[in-house]
Design a protein around this motif. Sequence first.
Motif, short mmCIF file in Angstrom:
data_model
loop_
_atom_site.label_atom_id
_atom_site.label_comp_id
_atom_site.label_asym_id
_atom_site.label_seq_id
_atom_site.Cartn_x
_atom_site.Cartn_y
_atom_site.Cartn_z
N HIS A 62 0.81 -1.21 0.00
CA HIS A 62 0.00 0.00 0.00
C HIS A 62 0.85 1.26 0.00
O HIS A 62 0.55 2.21 -0.73
CB HIS A 62 -0.95 0.01 1.19
N ALA A 63 1.89 1.29 0.81
CA ALA A 63 2.73 2.48 0.88
C ALA A 63 3.41 2.75 -0.45
O ALA A 63 3.52 3.91 -0.87
CB ALA A 63 3.79 2.32 1.99
N LEU A 64 3.82 1.72 -1.13
CA LEU A 64 4.47 1.89 -2.43
C LEU A 64 3.49 2.44 -3.46
O LEU A 64 3.84 3.33 -4.25
CB LEU A 64 5.05 0.56 -2.90
N PHE A 65 2.26 1.94 -3.45
CA PHE A 65 1.24 2.46 -4.35
C PHE A 65 0.97 3.94 -4.08
O PHE A 65 0.88 4.75 -5.00
CB PHE A 65 -0.06 1.67 -4.23
N ILE A 66 0.83 4.28 -2.82
CA ILE A 66 0.51 5.67 -2.46
C ILE A 66 1.67 6.60 -2.81
O ILE A 66 1.46 7.66 -3.40
CB ILE A 66 0.16 5.75 -0.95
N LEU A 67 2.88 6.21 -2.49
CA LEU A 67 4.03 7.08 -2.78
C LEU A 67 4.25 7.28 -4.27
O LEU A 67 4.50 8.39 -4.73
CB LEU A 67 5.28 6.51 -2.13
N THR A 68 4.18 6.21 -5.05
CA THR A 68 4.39 6.37 -6.49
C THR A 68 3.26 7.14 -7.14
O THR A 68 3.48 7.93 -8.06
CB THR A 68 4.57 5.01 -7.18
N GLY A 69 2.04 6.95 -6.67
CA GLY A 69 0.90 7.68 -7.22
C GLY A 69 0.99 9.17 -6.94
O GLY A 69 0.76 10.00 -7.82
N ILE A 70 1.34 9.53 -5.72
CA ILE A 70 1.47 10.94 -5.36
C ILE A 70 2.66 11.58 -6.06
O ILE A 70 2.59 12.73 -6.50
CB ILE A 70 1.55 11.10 -3.83
N LEU A 71 3.76 10.84 -6.21
CA LEU A 71 4.91 11.36 -6.95
C LEU A 71 4.54 11.62 -8.40
O LEU A 71 4.92 12.65 -8.98
CB LEU A 71 6.07 10.37 -6.86
N ASN A 72 3.77 10.73 -8.98
CA ASN A 72 3.30 10.91 -10.35
C ASN A 72 2.42 12.15 -10.46
O ASN A 72 2.53 12.93 -11.40
CB ASN A 72 2.53 9.66 -10.78
N LEU A 73 1.54 12.37 -9.49
CA LEU A 73 0.69 13.56 -9.47
C LEU A 73 1.53 14.82 -9.39
O LEU A 73 1.28 15.79 -10.13
CB LEU A 73 -0.27 13.50 -8.28
#
Length: 96
Positions: A62-73
């Motif tokens: 979950h943390a990896l999904f959240i971090l990469t998604g926010i970085l992409n944003l």
Amino acid sequence: MILLMNIIIALVGFIGIIVAKKLSSQTEMVDFKNHFLILGIKVVFISAIISIFCLSTEKNTHALFILTGILNLIVFHFIEAFATQKVLINNRNLNA
């Protein structure tokens, strides 16, 4: 799975860039309200995409999904800012 999620988020970010360019080129009075509106819509869609992917995976990713998604944003929001900054500066007659 992370790659698929980030590709979908990148498409949402790219659509946001296109919409911001069209809004900044079509209207004479470009305001920050348009950009806040676009950012708000992107945040809602991207957080929904992240949560859908988090619901379908294990807890340890979950943390990896959240971090990469926010970085992409963040990356696509800065690209959008660079794409529209000349129009914003020229319409406000600022010397920057």
